[in-house]
Scaffold this motif. Structure first.
Motif, PDB file in Angstrom:
ATOM      1  N   GLN A 143       0.852  -1.201   0.000  1.00 58.23           N
ATOM      2  CA  GLN A 143       0.000   0.000   0.000  1.00 58.23           C
ATOM      3  C   GLN A 143       0.883   1.245   0.000  1.00 58.23           C
ATOM      4  O   GLN A 143       1.619   1.498   0.959  1.00 58.23           O
ATOM      5  CB  GLN A 143      -0.918   0.003   1.219  1.00 58.23           C
ATOM      6  CG  GLN A 143      -1.800   1.234   1.330  1.00 58.23           C
ATOM      7  CD  GLN A 143      -2.740   1.165   2.522  1.00 58.23           C
ATOM      8  OE1 GLN A 143      -3.174   0.082   2.924  1.00 58.23           O
ATOM      9  NE2 GLN A 143      -3.069   2.323   3.089  1.00 58.23           N
ATOM     10  N   ASN A 144       0.823   2.017  -1.076  1.00 59.65           N
ATOM     11  CA  ASN A 144       1.567   3.275  -1.126  1.00 59.65           C
ATOM     12  C   ASN A 144       0.978   4.278  -0.136  1.00 59.65           C
ATOM     13  O   ASN A 144      -0.241   4.277   0.103  1.00 59.65           O
ATOM     14  CB  ASN A 144       1.545   3.857  -2.529  1.00 59.65           C
ATOM     15  CG  ASN A 144       2.544   3.188  -3.448  1.00 59.65           C
ATOM     16  OD1 ASN A 144       3.533   2.625  -2.999  1.00 59.65           O
ATOM     17  ND2 ASN A 144       2.283   3.244  -4.747  1.00 59.65           N
ATOM     18  N   PRO A 145       1.786   5.165   0.420  1.00 56.79           N
ATOM     19  CA  PRO A 145       1.307   6.072   1.480  1.00 56.79           C
ATOM     20  C   PRO A 145       0.240   7.058   1.030  1.00 56.79           C
ATOM     21  O   PRO A 145      -0.560   7.504   1.845  1.00 56.79           O
ATOM     22  CB  PRO A 145       2.583   6.796   1.919  1.00 56.79           C
ATOM     23  CG  PRO A 145       3.518   6.671   0.769  1.00 56.79           C
ATOM     24  CD  PRO A 145       3.225   5.330   0.165  1.00 56.79           C
ATOM     25  N   GLY A 146       0.216   7.403  -0.262  1.00 58.78           N
ATOM     26  CA  GLY A 146      -0.783   8.354  -0.734  1.00 58.78           C
ATOM     27  C   GLY A 146      -1.799   7.742  -1.666  1.00 58.78           C
ATOM     28  O   GLY A 146      -2.434   8.459  -2.456  1.00 58.78           O
ATOM     29  N   ASP A 147      -1.970   6.417  -1.599  1.00 64.20           N
ATOM     30  CA  ASP A 147      -2.917   5.727  -2.483  1.00 64.20           C
ATOM     31  C   ASP A 147      -4.325   5.806  -1.896  1.00 64.20           C
ATOM     32  O   ASP A 147      -4.622   5.160  -0.885  1.00 64.20           O
ATOM     33  CB  ASP A 147      -2.495   4.264  -2.636  1.00 64.20           C
ATOM     34  CG  ASP A 147      -3.369   3.500  -3.622  1.00 64.20           C
ATOM     35  OD1 ASP A 147      -4.470   3.969  -3.949  1.00 64.20           O
ATOM     36  OD2 ASP A 147      -2.933   2.417  -4.055  1.00 64.20           O
ATOM     37  N   PRO A 148      -5.231   6.586  -2.521  1.00 64.77           N
ATOM     38  CA  PRO A 148      -6.566   6.754  -1.944  1.00 64.77           C
ATOM     39  C   PRO A 148      -7.428   5.512  -2.039  1.00 64.77           C
ATOM     40  O   PRO A 148      -8.299   5.297  -1.200  1.00 64.77           O
ATOM     41  CB  PRO A 148      -7.158   7.899  -2.767  1.00 64.77           C
ATOM     42  CG  PRO A 148      -6.449   7.820  -4.072  1.00 64.77           C
ATOM     43  CD  PRO A 148      -5.057   7.367  -3.759  1.00 64.77           C
ATOM     44  N   VAL A 149      -7.191   4.688  -3.062  1.00 64.35           N
ATOM     45  CA  VAL A 149      -7.974   3.457  -3.197  1.00 64.35           C
ATOM     46  C   VAL A 149      -7.621   2.493  -2.072  1.00 64.35           C
ATOM     47  O   VAL A 149      -8.501   1.913  -1.424  1.00 64.35           O
ATOM     48  CB  VAL A 149      -7.731   2.815  -4.577  1.00 64.35           C
ATOM     49  CG1 VAL A 149      -8.472   1.482  -4.677  1.00 64.35           C
ATOM     50  CG2 VAL A 149      -8.188   3.749  -5.690  1.00 64.35           C
ATOM     51  N   ALA A 150      -6.335   2.321  -1.813  1.00 63.58           N
ATOM     52  CA  ALA A 150      -5.911   1.421  -0.737  1.00 63.58           C
ATOM     53  C   ALA A 150      -6.337   1.927   0.632  1.00 63.58           C
ATOM     54  O   ALA A 150      -6.472   1.142   1.577  1.00 63.58           O
ATOM     55  CB  ALA A 150      -4.393   1.255  -0.783  1.00 63.58           C
ATOM     56  N   ALA A 151      -6.554   3.241   0.746  1.00 68.45           N
ATOM     57  CA  ALA A 151      -6.969   3.806   2.029  1.00 68.45           C
ATOM     58  C   ALA A 151      -8.477   3.733   2.245  1.00 68.45           C
ATOM     59  O   ALA A 151      -8.965   4.026   3.332  1.00 68.45           O
ATOM     60  CB  ALA A 151      -6.523   5.273   2.116  1.00 68.45           C
ATOM     61  N   SER A 152      -9.215   3.333   1.210  1.00 65.64           N
ATOM     62  CA  SER A 152     -10.680   3.445   1.280  1.00 65.64           C
ATOM     63  C   SER A 152     -11.345   2.337   2.092  1.00 65.64           C
ATOM     64  O   SER A 152     -12.321   2.582   2.795  1.00 65.64           O
ATOM     65  CB  SER A 152     -11.262   3.440  -0.137  1.00 65.64           C
ATOM     66  OG  SER A 152     -11.149   2.157  -0.734  1.00 65.64           O
ATOM     67  N   GLY A 153     -10.841   1.101   1.974  1.00 70.97           N
ATOM     68  CA  GLY A 153     -11.531  -0.014   2.613  1.00 70.97           C
ATOM     69  C   GLY A 153     -12.955  -0.172   2.111  1.00 70.97           C
ATOM     70  O   GLY A 153     -13.845  -0.588   2.860  1.00 70.97           O
ATOM     71  N   MET A 182     -12.184   9.290   2.918  1.00 76.07           N
ATOM     72  CA  MET A 182     -12.585   8.648   1.681  1.00 76.07           C
ATOM     73  C   MET A 182     -14.046   8.249   1.761  1.00 76.07           C
ATOM     74  O   MET A 182     -14.490   7.697   2.752  1.00 76.07           O
ATOM     75  CB  MET A 182     -11.747   7.390   1.440  1.00 76.07           C
ATOM     76  CG  MET A 182     -10.301   7.666   1.082  1.00 76.07           C
ATOM     77  SD  MET A 182     -10.141   8.545  -0.471  1.00 76.07           S
ATOM     78  CE  MET A 182     -10.949   7.390  -1.570  1.00 76.07           C
ATOM     79  N   VAL A 183     -14.806   8.530   0.703  1.00 70.64           N
ATOM     80  CA  VAL A 183     -16.185   8.072   0.637  1.00 70.64           C
ATOM     81  C   VAL A 183     -16.352   7.056  -0.479  1.00 70.64           C
ATOM     82  O   VAL A 183     -17.398   6.452  -0.610  1.00 70.64           O
ATOM     83  CB  VAL A 183     -17.156   9.259   0.412  1.00 70.64           C
ATOM     84  CG1 VAL A 183     -17.144  10.184   1.609  1.00 70.64           C
ATOM     85  CG2 VAL A 183     -16.793  10.033  -0.856  1.00 70.64           C
ATOM     86  N   SER A 184     -15.344   6.878  -1.297  1.00 70.92           N
ATOM     87  CA  SER A 184     -15.394   5.875  -2.353  1.00 70.92           C
ATOM     88  C   SER A 184     -13.975   5.555  -2.782  1.00 70.92           C
ATOM     89  O   SER A 184     -13.058   6.327  -2.529  1.00 70.92           O
ATOM     90  CB  SER A 184     -16.185   6.383  -3.563  1.00 70.92           C
ATOM     91  OG  SER A 184     -15.374   7.244  -4.349  1.00 70.92           O
ATOM     92  N   PRO A 185     -13.790   4.409  -3.466  1.00 72.28           N
ATOM     93  CA  PRO A 185     -12.439   4.062  -3.886  1.00 72.28           C
ATOM     94  C   PRO A 185     -11.952   4.891  -5.060  1.00 72.28           C
ATOM     95  O   PRO A 185     -10.824   4.727  -5.493  1.00 72.28           O
ATOM     96  CB  PRO A 185     -12.573   2.579  -4.273  1.00 72.28           C
ATOM     97  CG  PRO A 185     -13.986   2.393  -4.616  1.00 72.28           C
ATOM     98  CD  PRO A 185     -14.752   3.328  -3.724  1.00 72.28           C
ATOM     99  N   ILE A 186     -12.773   5.805  -5.594  1.00 72.42           N
ATOM    100  CA  ILE A 186     -12.316   6.630  -6.704  1.00 72.42           C
ATOM    101  C   ILE A 186     -12.395   8.108  -6.360  1.00 72.42           C
ATOM    102  O   ILE A 186     -11.814   8.943  -7.049  1.00 72.42           O
ATOM    103  CB  ILE A 186     -13.120   6.338  -7.995  1.00 72.42           C
ATOM    104  CG1 ILE A 186     -14.640   6.365  -7.734  1.00 72.42           C
ATOM    105  CG2 ILE A 186     -12.707   5.006  -8.585  1.00 72.42           C
ATOM    106  CD1 ILE A 186     -15.249   7.705  -7.774  1.00 72.42           C
ATOM    107  N   GLY A 187     -13.072   8.469  -5.305  1.00 74.88           N
ATOM    108  CA  GLY A 187     -13.218   9.874  -4.969  1.00 74.88           C
ATOM    109  C   GLY A 187     -11.895  10.562  -4.729  1.00 74.88           C
ATOM    110  O   GLY A 187     -11.673  11.698  -5.142  1.00 74.88           O
ATOM    111  N   GLY A 188     -10.953   9.862  -4.082  1.00 78.23           N
ATOM    112  CA  GLY A 188      -9.655  10.439  -3.786  1.00 78.23           C
ATOM    113  C   GLY A 188      -8.867  10.763  -5.026  1.00 78.23           C
ATOM    114  O   GLY A 188      -8.078  11.699  -5.061  1.00 78.23           O
ATOM    115  N   LEU A 189      -9.073   9.978  -6.077  1.00 78.67           N
ATOM    116  CA  LEU A 189      -8.366  10.257  -7.314  1.00 78.67           C
ATOM    117  C   LEU A 189      -8.794  11.602  -7.882  1.00 78.67           C
ATOM    118  O   LEU A 189      -7.993  12.355  -8.427  1.00 78.67           O
ATOM    119  CB  LEU A 189      -8.634   9.147  -8.334  1.00 78.67           C
ATOM    120  CG  LEU A 189      -8.115   7.756  -7.970  1.00 78.67           C
ATOM    121  CD1 LEU A 189      -8.440   6.770  -9.087  1.00 78.67           C
ATOM    122  CD2 LEU A 189      -6.622   7.774  -7.735  1.00 78.67           C
TER     123      LEU A 189
END
Length: 480
Positions: free
Chosen positions: A387-397, A435-442
């Motif tokens: 898990q990269n430190p700034g990866d929003p998908v990996a942070a989403s759960g 995070m509210v979704s696995p793509i919102g952070g992108l």
């Protein structure tokens, strides 16, 4: 009466065959109706995509299974007649004239597992195998349990056949507008049938280009039966390799995208080279590795579908069967499932359906399923997370607990180490807080977050080294 009622077997077989034909006919009629329908708009396009993907395939697979069951009943009827004529009684497990594992020289028995398929193939004579390869390459190329070398031959032959067929069947690009929407009545609109045709042609041309450009690749899957073409390319000898990795991608993975196919193939080729290098450095020069780019499911193509696990569940069924096929033809290999992003969900679900995988590694993962590691069939200590430190998908759960937080998960580093490059956290600012979704952070974080989510397989990176180490079981070479 001893044995079976032959007449009843044949009556049942005939009814099953009629049912199969009705399903096939209905599928064809529905495809034609949808192609010509004036229905337009986002809902229409979404449904057409679902039909061309999973729904049409369900009808096709059901028809094929019914036809196979009919074949099996007819063979049983013939076997019973032969046994009765010889004066013997029915003997359970006696096999058939085509071999001890059932089926016929044309196909394995209905409902056969991957191991059954391997046994069936091995029971055929060399002449029968050659004939089947020449006459039915499409059937062999999609059959899990057939040796990889044979599947490669079959799929190459089928690739040439399909390119020739499609070249002669190009539909019109436009069709008359009968809906009155968008353009004046009587004008023309884009033909969905041409779009589907073009996507198939683009995929096959992409695959042909890859095979021509890199002779080390083999084609383990080429499924053109319905919807997006499904493909699996491999580097290394999958039938004999001591270590095999199967890489599954996620959102926007599309075989009709030339860059997507080329980049994924390049990634697994580089990953396999790193795996071989680790074997040498680990003092195991006699061991070999192979890597597979598996694009055998209809991956999400938009930010709506990626929020659902529906396509992952369908993909997991196919990936589990594909893994079973590798295990059946190369039972001694160390088999690893590698899943990125949405593909990690596919891999996690597949590993809950089969015991074929020895290890699983997920990276940039939004979760693997609600049950976590309890459902994954690998030994303790064989589930790895990057898990990269700034990866929003990996942070989403999004699909359950974050894999890095699962008890028993082996978390491996992605940071620079010992001359290897790697992802680092942002300096002075945090791109994604909630995070509210696995793509919102992108969307929120832009290029930084996108890079953090997509750079796990960068050559000579810490994450690439760790993934290769998982594949070849080089624990001492893993960076934590």
């Amino acid at each position: 009466m001893y044995g079976a009622d032959v007449a009843q077997l044949r009556d049942t077989a005939a009814e099953l065959r009629r049912s199969a034909e009705r399903l096939t006919s209905s599928r064809t009629e529905l495809s034609a109706t949808l192609a010509a329908s004036p229905w337009s708009g986002p809902d229409a396009e979404r449904f057409r995509g679902e039909w061309q993907g999973a729904l049409s395939r369900i009808l096709q697979d059901a028809g094929a299974r019914l036809a196979a069951a009919a074949d099996a009943l007819e063979r049983n009827a013939a076997d019973q007649e032969a046994t009765s004529a010889a004066g013997g009684g029915a003997t359970a497990g006696a096999g058939t004239a085509s071999g001890p594992y059932g089926g016929s020289p044309d196909h394995p028995p209905a409902g056969a597992s991957a191991q059954d398929v391997t046994r069936w193939w091995d029971s055929l004579t060399p002449a029968q195998q050659r004939e089947l390869l020449a006459e039915h390459p499409d059937r062999l190329g999609t059959l899990d349990g057939i040796p990889a070398a044979v599947r490669d031959q079959a799929n190459r032959a089928w690739l040439t056949h399909e390119l020739d067929r499609l070249a002669a069947e190009e539909p019109p690009r436009t069709i008359p507008n009968t809906s009155g929407w968008g353009v004046p009545y009587g004008g023309t609109v884009s033909n969905p049938a041409w779009d589907a045709w073009h996507q198939q042609v683009a995929t096959l041309q992409n695959v042909q280009h890859m095979l021509d450009a890199d002779r080390s690749l083999s084609l383990l899957l080429l499924d053109t039966r319905s919807g997006p073409v499904e493909v699996a390319l491999a580097v290394g000898d999958v039938d004999t390799a001591d270590h095999v990795g199967v890489y599954t991608q996620g959102l926007f993975s599309n075989t009709a995208n030339a860059d997507g196919v080329r980049d994924a193939a390049a990634s697994v080729t580089a990953l396999n080279a790193t795996a071989r290098d680790l074997l040498l450095r680990d003092g195991r020069p006699g061991e070999s590795s192979a890597m597979i780019m598996w694009m055998g499911y209809d991956a999400p193509q938009n930010v709506v579908d990626v929020l659902s696990d529906a396509q992952a569940k369908t993909g997991a069924d196919r990936l589990a069967s594909f893994a079973d096929g590798i295990r059946a033809t190369n039972p001694g290999t160390h088999l690893t499932g590698l899943g990125h992003s949405y593909g990690s969900l596919v891999t996690g679900l597949a590993a809950s359906e089969t015991t074929a995988f020895d290890s699983v590694a997920v990276f940039g993962s939004p979760g693997i399923d609600a049950d976590g590691l309890a459902a994954v069939h690998v030994d303790d200590g064989q589930f790895y997370v990057l898990q990269n430190p700034g990866d929003p998908v990996a942070a989403s759960g999004w699909f359950g607990t974050k894999p890095s937080d699962l008890p028993g998960a082996q978390v491996l580093s992605t940071a620079p180490s010992a001359g290897l490059s790697g992802a680092t956290g942002p300096s002075g600012w945090l791109p994604v807080v909630g995070m509210v979704s696995p793509i919102g952070g992108l969307v929120m974080a832009g290029d930084y977050a996108l890079g953090q989510h997509t750079d796990y397989l960068v050559e000579k990176s810490t994450s690439q080294n760790n993934l290769a180490a998982v594949v070849v079981g080089a624990r001492d070479r893993m960076i934590r």
